[in-house]
Design a protein around this motif. Structure first.
Motif, PDB file in Angstrom:
ATOM      1  N   GLU A  50       0.843  -1.197   0.000  1.00  0.00           N
ATOM      2  CA  GLU A  50       0.000   0.000   0.000  1.00  0.00           C
ATOM      3  C   GLU A  50       0.880   1.249   0.000  1.00  0.00           C
ATOM      4  N   PRO A  51       0.455   2.302  -0.713  1.00  0.00           N
ATOM      5  CA  PRO A  51       1.241   3.537  -0.725  1.00  0.00           C
ATOM      6  C   PRO A  51       1.227   4.207   0.651  1.00  0.00           C
ATOM      7  N   GLU A  52       2.225   5.014   0.898  1.00  0.00           N
ATOM      8  CA  GLU A  52       2.304   5.712   2.176  1.00  0.00           C
ATOM      9  C   GLU A  52       1.193   6.749   2.264  1.00  0.00           C
ATOM     10  N   GLY A  53       0.515   6.812   3.397  1.00  0.00           N
ATOM     11  CA  GLY A  53      -0.492   7.836   3.619  1.00  0.00           C
ATOM     12  C   GLY A  53      -1.931   7.400   3.434  1.00  0.00           C
ATOM     13  N   ARG A  54      -2.172   6.320   2.682  1.00  0.00           N
ATOM     14  CA  ARG A  54      -3.555   5.858   2.501  1.00  0.00           C
ATOM     15  C   ARG A  54      -3.571   4.450   1.952  1.00  0.00           C
ATOM     16  N   GLY A  55      -4.631   3.720   2.278  1.00  0.00           N
ATOM     17  CA  GLY A  55      -4.781   2.377   1.728  1.00  0.00           C
ATOM     18  C   GLY A  55      -5.356   1.391   2.725  1.00  0.00           C
ATOM     19  N   ARG A  56      -5.259   0.132   2.364  1.00  0.00           N
ATOM     20  CA  ARG A  56      -5.766  -0.941   3.213  1.00  0.00           C
ATOM     21  C   ARG A  56      -4.812  -1.152   4.388  1.00  0.00           C
ATOM     22  N   ALA A  57      -5.365  -1.647   5.488  1.00  0.00           N
ATOM     23  CA  ALA A  57      -4.557  -1.898   6.685  1.00  0.00           C
ATOM     24  C   ALA A  57      -5.054  -3.161   7.370  1.00  0.00           C
ATOM     25  N   MET A  58      -4.220  -3.685   8.256  1.00  0.00           N
ATOM     26  CA  MET A  58      -4.587  -4.848   9.045  1.00  0.00           C
ATOM     27  C   MET A  58      -4.553  -4.476  10.528  1.00  0.00           C
ATOM     28  N   ILE A  59      -5.542  -4.977  11.250  1.00  0.00           N
ATOM     29  CA  ILE A  59      -5.582  -4.880  12.707  1.00  0.00           C
ATOM     30  C   ILE A  59      -5.365  -6.303  13.204  1.00  0.00           C
ATOM     31  N   ILE A  60      -4.316  -6.508  13.975  1.00  0.00           N
ATOM     32  CA  ILE A  60      -3.997  -7.844  14.474  1.00  0.00           C
ATOM     33  C   ILE A  60      -4.163  -7.830  15.994  1.00  0.00           C
ATOM     34  N   VAL A  61      -5.107  -8.626  16.475  1.00  0.00           N
ATOM     35  CA  VAL A  61      -5.408  -8.697  17.907  1.00  0.00           C
ATOM     36  C   VAL A  61      -4.836 -10.010  18.438  1.00  0.00           C
ATOM     37  N   ARG A  62      -4.008  -9.904  19.474  1.00  0.00           N
ATOM     38  CA  ARG A  62      -3.421 -11.096  20.095  1.00  0.00           C
ATOM     39  C   ARG A  62      -3.805 -11.146  21.574  1.00  0.00           C
ATOM     40  N   VAL A  63      -4.334 -12.301  21.957  1.00  0.00           N
ATOM     41  CA  VAL A  63      -4.610 -12.580  23.363  1.00  0.00           C
ATOM     42  C   VAL A  63      -4.040 -13.965  23.616  1.00  0.00           C
ATOM     43  N   GLY A  64      -2.939 -14.012  24.362  1.00  0.00           N
ATOM     44  CA  GLY A  64      -2.253 -15.289  24.554  1.00  0.00           C
ATOM     45  C   GLY A  64      -1.722 -15.779  23.217  1.00  0.00           C
ATOM     46  N   ASP A  65      -2.041 -17.028  22.870  1.00  0.00           N
ATOM     47  CA  ASP A  65      -1.587 -17.612  21.607  1.00  0.00           C
ATOM     48  C   ASP A  65      -2.585 -17.420  20.474  1.00  0.00           C
ATOM     49  N   VAL A  66      -3.710 -16.770  20.747  1.00  0.00           N
ATOM     50  CA  VAL A  66      -4.752 -16.601  19.734  1.00  0.00           C
ATOM     51  C   VAL A  66      -4.559 -15.274  19.002  1.00  0.00           C
ATOM     52  N   ARG A  67      -4.574 -15.355  17.682  1.00  0.00           N
ATOM     53  CA  ARG A  67      -4.377 -14.181  16.830  1.00  0.00           C
ATOM     54  C   ARG A  67      -5.598 -14.016  15.926  1.00  0.00           C
ATOM     55  N   THR A  68      -6.139 -12.796  15.890  1.00  0.00           N
ATOM     56  CA  THR A  68      -7.279 -12.487  15.043  1.00  0.00           C
ATOM     57  C   THR A  68      -6.907 -11.319  14.149  1.00  0.00           C
ATOM     58  N   GLU A  69      -7.154 -11.442  12.840  1.00  0.00           N
ATOM     59  CA  GLU A  69      -6.867 -10.370  11.892  1.00  0.00           C
ATOM     60  C   GLU A  69      -8.176  -9.744  11.426  1.00  0.00           C
ATOM     61  N   ILE A  70      -8.178  -8.420  11.386  1.00  0.00           N
ATOM     62  CA  ILE A  70      -9.352  -7.660  10.962  1.00  0.00           C
ATOM     63  C   ILE A  70      -8.891  -6.680   9.883  1.00  0.00           C
ATOM     64  N   GLU A  71      -9.583  -6.648   8.768  1.00  0.00           N
ATOM     65  CA  GLU A  71      -9.224  -5.718   7.692  1.00  0.00           C
ATOM     66  C   GLU A  71      -9.748  -4.325   7.996  1.00  0.00           C
ATOM     67  N   SER A  72      -8.997  -3.325   7.567  1.00  0.00           N
ATOM     68  CA  SER A  72      -9.388  -1.933   7.762  1.00  0.00           C
ATOM     69  C   SER A  72      -8.761  -1.093   6.656  1.00  0.00           C
ATOM     70  N   TRP A  73      -8.795   0.212   6.830  1.00  0.00           N
ATOM     71  CA  TRP A  73      -8.146   1.137   5.902  1.00  0.00           C
ATOM     72  C   TRP A  73      -7.762   2.396   6.660  1.00  0.00           C
ATOM     73  N   PHE A  74      -6.944   3.229   6.041  1.00  0.00           N
ATOM     74  CA  PHE A  74      -6.489   4.459   6.683  1.00  0.00           C
ATOM     75  C   PHE A  74      -6.238   5.520   5.630  1.00  0.00           C
ATOM     76  N   GLU A  75      -6.214   6.752   6.095  1.00  0.00           N
ATOM     77  CA  GLU A  75      -5.867   7.890   5.238  1.00  0.00           C
ATOM     78  C   GLU A  75      -5.295   8.977   6.142  1.00  0.00           C
ATOM     79  N   THR A  76      -4.009   9.215   5.996  1.00  0.00           N
ATOM     80  CA  THR A  76      -3.361  10.250   6.806  1.00  0.00           C
ATOM     81  C   THR A  76      -2.620  11.193   5.871  1.00  0.00           C
ATOM     82  N   ASP A  77      -3.105  12.412   5.799  1.00  0.00           N
ATOM     83  CA  ASP A  77      -2.451  13.455   5.010  1.00  0.00           C
ATOM     84  C   ASP A  77      -2.763  14.798   5.658  1.00  0.00           C
ATOM     85  N   GLU A  78      -2.586  15.887   4.935  1.00  0.00           N
ATOM     86  CA  GLU A  78      -2.813  17.218   5.510  1.00  0.00           C
ATOM     87  C   GLU A  78      -4.286  17.472   5.835  1.00  0.00           C
TER      88      GLU A  78
END
Length: 150
Positions: A58-86
């Motif tokens: 993904e290009p810098e400043g905007r695009g798809r993102a991943m949220i990775i939640v870890r509790v103990g040995d369990v890992r959950t991935e959640i898709e997201s997006w972001f946009e950071t600019d002026e």
């Protein structure tokens, strides 16, 4: 006699104040997580790690993102997006504490951007067992995601 009523009233107020304080936990405001980073939260008796990062390529400043939640040995991935600019400061994830299930504990809500002015929480980490759960009814909040709000 008057002194007895006074102390009874004072004791009643003190007991009521303690009871309200024990049962009422104010909701915390939303905390935006960085586009790339990791935060650790205590949810009930569980240590919860939330990592956010841009999706590969993904290009810098905007695009798809991943949220990775870890509790103990369990890992959950959640898709997201972001946009950071002026003009916009849309983080891939926001969190807040809220009682989301029937358990008497504060659960960790995971909020994602829905569009440029709304956030949606459709998952939470349960304070009871530390698992990532789907909210039966997603919560939607209008939120100022513009960069000039800072």
């Amino acid at each position: 006699m008057r002194r007895g009523r006074f102390y009874f009233g004072l004791t009643s107020i003190a007991i009521l104040t303690v009871a309200i304080g024990v049962t009422y936990w104010p909701e915390e405001s939303l905390q935006g997580l960085r586009v790339e980073g990791e935060r650790v939260f205590e949810v009930g008796r569980h240590r919860v790690s939330i990592e956010t990062r841009p999706a590969e390529g993904e290009p810098e400043g905007r695009g798809r993102a991943m949220i990775i939640v870890r509790v103990g040995d369990v890992r959950t991935e959640i898709e997201s997006w972001f946009e950071t600019d002026e003009q916009m400061d849309i983080r891939p994830a926001y969190v807040s504490f809220h009682e989301a299930d029937d358990d008497p504990g504060r659960d960790l809500l995971i909020w994602r951007p829905r569009n440029q002015s709304e956030l949606v929480a459709d998952r939470y980490v349960s304070s009871r067992d530390g698992t990532v759960q789907a909210l039966p009814k997603p919560m939607v909040e209008k939120y100022d995601l513009s960069a000039d709000r800072f």
